[in-house]
Design an enzyme around this catalytic site. Structure first.
Site, mmCIF file in Angstrom:
data_model
loop_
_atom_site.group_PDB
_atom_site.id
_atom_site.type_symbol
_atom_site.label_atom_id
_atom_site.label_comp_id
_atom_site.label_asym_id
_atom_site.label_seq_id
_atom_site.Cartn_x
_atom_site.Cartn_y
_atom_site.Cartn_z
ATOM 1 N N CYS A 44 0.814 -1.220 0.000
ATOM 2 C CA CYS A 44 0.000 0.000 0.000
ATOM 3 C C CYS A 44 0.851 1.275 0.000
ATOM 4 C CB CYS A 44 -0.888 0.038 1.226
ATOM 5 S SG CYS A 44 -1.877 -1.434 1.450
ATOM 6 N N GLU A 96 17.533 -17.448 -8.540
ATOM 7 C CA GLU A 96 17.170 -16.061 -8.860
ATOM 8 C C GLU A 96 16.683 -15.950 -10.317
ATOM 9 O OE1 GLU A 96 16.496 -13.548 -7.248
ATOM 10 O OE2 GLU A 96 16.767 -11.843 -8.578
ATOM 11 N N LYS A 144 12.985 -14.581 -11.281
ATOM 12 C CA LYS A 144 12.751 -13.446 -12.189
ATOM 13 C C LYS A 144 11.715 -13.829 -13.237
ATOM 14 C CE LYS A 144 13.891 -10.809 -10.437
ATOM 15 N NZ LYS A 144 14.371 -10.924 -9.157
ATOM 16 N N GLU A 177 8.131 -14.330 -11.712
ATOM 17 C CA GLU A 177 7.548 -13.072 -11.218
ATOM 18 C C GLU A 177 6.927 -12.250 -12.336
ATOM 19 O OE1 GLU A 177 9.968 -11.122 -7.521
ATOM 20 O OE2 GLU A 177 11.094 -11.338 -9.367
ATOM 21 N N ASN A 219 -1.776 2.071 5.894
ATOM 22 C CA ASN A 219 -0.934 0.937 5.474
ATOM 23 C C ASN A 219 -0.706 0.062 6.696
ATOM 24 O OD1 ASN A 219 -0.677 2.260 3.083
ATOM 25 N ND2 ASN A 219 1.525 2.590 3.202
ATOM 26 N N GLY A 220 -0.678 -1.246 6.506
ATOM 27 C CA GLY A 220 -0.410 -2.147 7.630
ATOM 28 C C GLY A 220 -1.632 -2.966 7.984
ATOM 29 N N ARG A 252 5.055 0.178 -5.898
ATOM 30 C CA ARG A 252 5.036 -0.622 -4.673
ATOM 31 C C ARG A 252 4.111 -1.831 -4.791
ATOM 32 N NH1 ARG A 252 6.677 2.571 -0.009
ATOM 33 N NH2 ARG A 252 5.301 1.381 1.331
ATOM 34 N N HIS A 275 16.973 -36.152 -8.528
ATOM 35 C CA HIS A 275 16.098 -36.540 -7.423
ATOM 36 C C HIS A 275 14.689 -35.980 -7.609
ATOM 37 C CE1 HIS A 275 19.547 -38.207 -5.414
ATOM 38 N NE2 HIS A 275 20.183 -37.065 -5.571
ATOM 39 N N TRP A 324 -3.120 -2.592 -1.454
ATOM 40 C CA TRP A 324 -2.779 -3.982 -1.791
ATOM 41 C C TRP A 324 -3.581 -4.826 -0.806
ATOM 42 C CZ3 TRP A 324 -0.480 -8.362 0.345
ATOM 43 C CH2 TRP A 324 0.066 -9.290 -0.554
ATOM 44 N N LYS A 328 6.367 -4.351 -4.098
ATOM 45 C CA LYS A 328 7.797 -4.041 -4.003
ATOM 46 C C LYS A 328 8.249 -4.018 -2.549
ATOM 47 C CE LYS A 328 11.704 -2.774 -5.766
ATOM 48 N NZ LYS A 328 12.425 -3.912 -6.369
#
Ligand code: G6P
Length: 612
Positions: A2, A485, A489, A492, A100-101, A27, A508, A74, A607
């Protein structure tokens, strides 16, 4: 997550707020809203993008107002829709809030308020908070700031809020606990935001609110108090941020700009720290606490997402170069696991944003048990650097693309310098070796530049695989975290299912997935596990998997085996991740663009993850 923006002053508030919301889009959010105060509070809220909200507001001819608040939400409590979007109103519609929160005890507060006749429109914890402030104000017959302070004393959870009142038309009340808030101080005007990006073009003078502080902004005065109304003297700081750093500067996306910034951002991370002429490395946060580091029995690295991958690279670096045992933890698991932490342990918290709620909580736990806390963060003045005993900033500049790129290479740069410094100070690394590493680190920016010149080739490979449904990324040693990573990427931003694995673990499990449709990206640079990874490539080829290999310049063996190769410059083995991740960033980027995905703001992602 948010975003908050609020304004009071001599300008028209709406343009400042809507522009601020656009700056906060990076964000991550799924709805947005604005409240403007001119006699009455006018509220506009929309699911979707800020551009949708803007169109909606402009069709409805907003009133001229010089005070207002705006929010990007969000979703946490309640689905993303127009009703759950912020701002929320009190039951008499006289107060509006953005938040926010998470208010953890919202359910019991809501039950109490319902008993007192309150009715709620939304599913949010935020609406409960504004009703609660109204309830207290009426019950105590007090002013707005006292009502906010009293309400917050009874709230459990994390918040950054801004409150607006119809009956106090020149006043904004802002408060924080566990979620950041910055106040921009202009000439007879104030800006409040969840980070500095909406403020930067108006003023460079800012005040970072601390936890449990309340700011009362009225006309051209600002007062800060704690929750018991005890005044505090605000410290005005100068923002070290330029507007161009948060704009695209000719690139199609922030992510691409940030990938291309890496030669400079890695150099900036080293600047003033590595001195080649003297063969020395200076990191104040380590040198000032050298004894703690020298006596450490163990280093625990706690982080999330890409920062956790950087932490894994850090484990390889610190164990090899400084011979200190390292454990890398997902902050979200560590905090709830009753971990064993001793006073001689060091916790390194890695976070681009410096606000990740789980990482912050991991810090608090380790601190309570007496560990020394070292932070590696990008955003200056964020919550994590303020909660640590010492640390090192990345100096990579603002990272706006949700998918982290330049922060990853900067984090690894800091971890490499840390490992080298500790190894040298402990006598594990001879001076000649130490110097060899420093000289090679200086070459890294130019070598990244060479990889960026391969962009067209990487784009061609992206085109061939853009319609794949799955991807496998395999690497060994230092390139194992790089495989993780690379896969992160891709998933995402392109929404292709991708998994990263240590190459030897393939047999395995993931080997069962390999057929002639499966692209397998090997990160197979010339290093100590080269021969082993060549065997893994053979295993994939034998099952008709399609091999894309990142290899070192001059490679001949893998070039003969792989369908596609991307050659990157050679370097010392511990420094390889700084190079080998770059083609993977570009590959993910181009595939996502070709699939028509919103690269900078991928669906559902944020973000700055300020909730656990
Ligand atoms: C989110 C971001 C990731 C980031 C992670 C950790 O998931 O989308 O890019 O790696 O949070 O964030 P931090 O700010 O703590 O590095």
């Amino acid at each position: 997550m948010c975003g908050i923006v609020a304004y009071t002053g001599h300008r028209e508030a709406y343009p400042v707020i809507i522009k601020g919301l656009k700056r906060l889009e990076y964000r991550g959010y799924d709805s947005a809203g604005v409240a403007l105060l001119n006699g009455e509070i006018s509220i506009y809220k929309k699911k979707g993008k800020v551009a949708d909200l803007e169109k909606f507001i402009e069709q409805n001819l907003p009133p001229y107002a010089t005070i207002g608040i705006g929010h990007t939400r969000w979703a946490t409590h309640g689905e993303p829709n127009d009703i759950n979007a912020h701002p929320h109103l009190s039951s008499d519609q006289n107060l509006a809030i953005i938040h926010n929160g998470i208010i953890e005890n919202y359910s019991s507060l809501k039950q109490d308020l319902i008993q007192h006749g309150h009715q709620f429109q939304s599913d949010t914890d935020t609406e409960v908070l504004v009703h609660f402030i109204e309830f207290i104000q009426k019950q105590e017959n007090c002013n707005l700031e006292d009502a906010v302070r009293l309400a917050l004393q009874r709230v459990v959870g994390a918040y950054a809020i801004v409150v607006l009142s119809k009956h106090a038309p020149r006043k904004l009340i802002a408060a924080r606990k566990g979620s950041p808030l910055v106040i921009g101080v202009g000439n007879g005007e104030y800006f409040v935001a969840s980070d500095a990006t909406p403020i930067i073009e108006y003023t460079k003078k800012v005040i970072y609110l601390d936890d449990n502080e309340v700011a009362i902004i009225e006309d051209s005065t600002l007062k800060i108090t704690n929750l018991n109304a005890v005044p505090k003297t605000p410290t005005i700081q100068k923002l070290d941020l330029e507007l161009q750093a948060i704009e695209k500067g000719g690139f199609d996306h922030f992510m691409l700009k940030e990938i291309y910034e890496q030669p400079r951002s890695v150099a900036d991370t080293m600047r003033g720290r590595i001195n080649i002429h003297e063969g020395s490395l200076h990191m104040a946060g380590i040198i000032d606490y050298a004894n703690r580091f020298m006596q450490a029995d163990r280093i625990i690295i706690a982080a999330c997402g890409t920062s956790w991958h950087a932490g894994l690279v850090g484990e390889y670096l610190i164990e090899e170069l400084a011979r200190i045992p390292v454990e890398v933890e997902y902050a979200s698991e560590f905090r709830y696991r009753n971990p064993i932490i001793k006073a001689n342990d060091i916790l390194i918290a890695i976070s681009q944003s410096g606000e990740t709620a789980d990482t912050l909580a991991a810090i608090e736990i380790a601190k309570q048990k007496g560990a020394f806390i070292f932070g590696i963060c990008n955003v200056v003045g964020a919550s994590i650097p303020r909660a640590t005993h010492a640390g090192a900033y990345l100096h990579a500049g603002p990272e706006i693309g949700v998918a982290s790129t330049k922060a990853f290479t900067a984090q690894i740069t800091v971890l490499t310098m840390l490992a080298l410094l500790l190894g040298y100070k402990k006598g594990v690394l001879a001076h000649s070796k130490y110097r060899e590493y420093l000289v090679e680190m200086e070459q890294i920016p130019a070598k990244i530049e060479k990889i960026l010149a391969l962009n067209d080739r990487i784009k061609e490979i992206a085109y061939i695989f853009k319609d794949a449904q799955n991807f496998l990324y395999l690497g060994r040693g230092y390139n194992f975290p790089v495989a993780l990573e690379g896969a992160l990427k891709l998933k995402e931003i392109s929404y292709i299912h991708a998994e990263g694995y240590p190459a030897a673990e393939m047999k395995h499990g993931p080997i069962a997935l390999i057929d002639d449709q499966m692209p397998v990206v090997f990160i197979a640079t010339a290093d100590s596990s080269y021969e082993k990874i060549v065997s893994n490539i053979q295993e994939v080829k034998a099952r008709k998997g399609r091999v894309i290999a990142i290899v070192s310049e001059g490679d001949t063996e893998i070039k003969r085996m792989a369908e596609f190769t991307i050659e990157i410059p050679q370097t010392l083995e511990p420094l390889v991740p700084l190079l080998s991740v770059v083609p993977l960033q570009l590959l993910a980027y181009h595939i996502a663009v070709m699939r028509g995905c919103n690269v900078d703001q991928p669906r559902n992602l944020a973000k700055s993850v300020t909730v656990e």
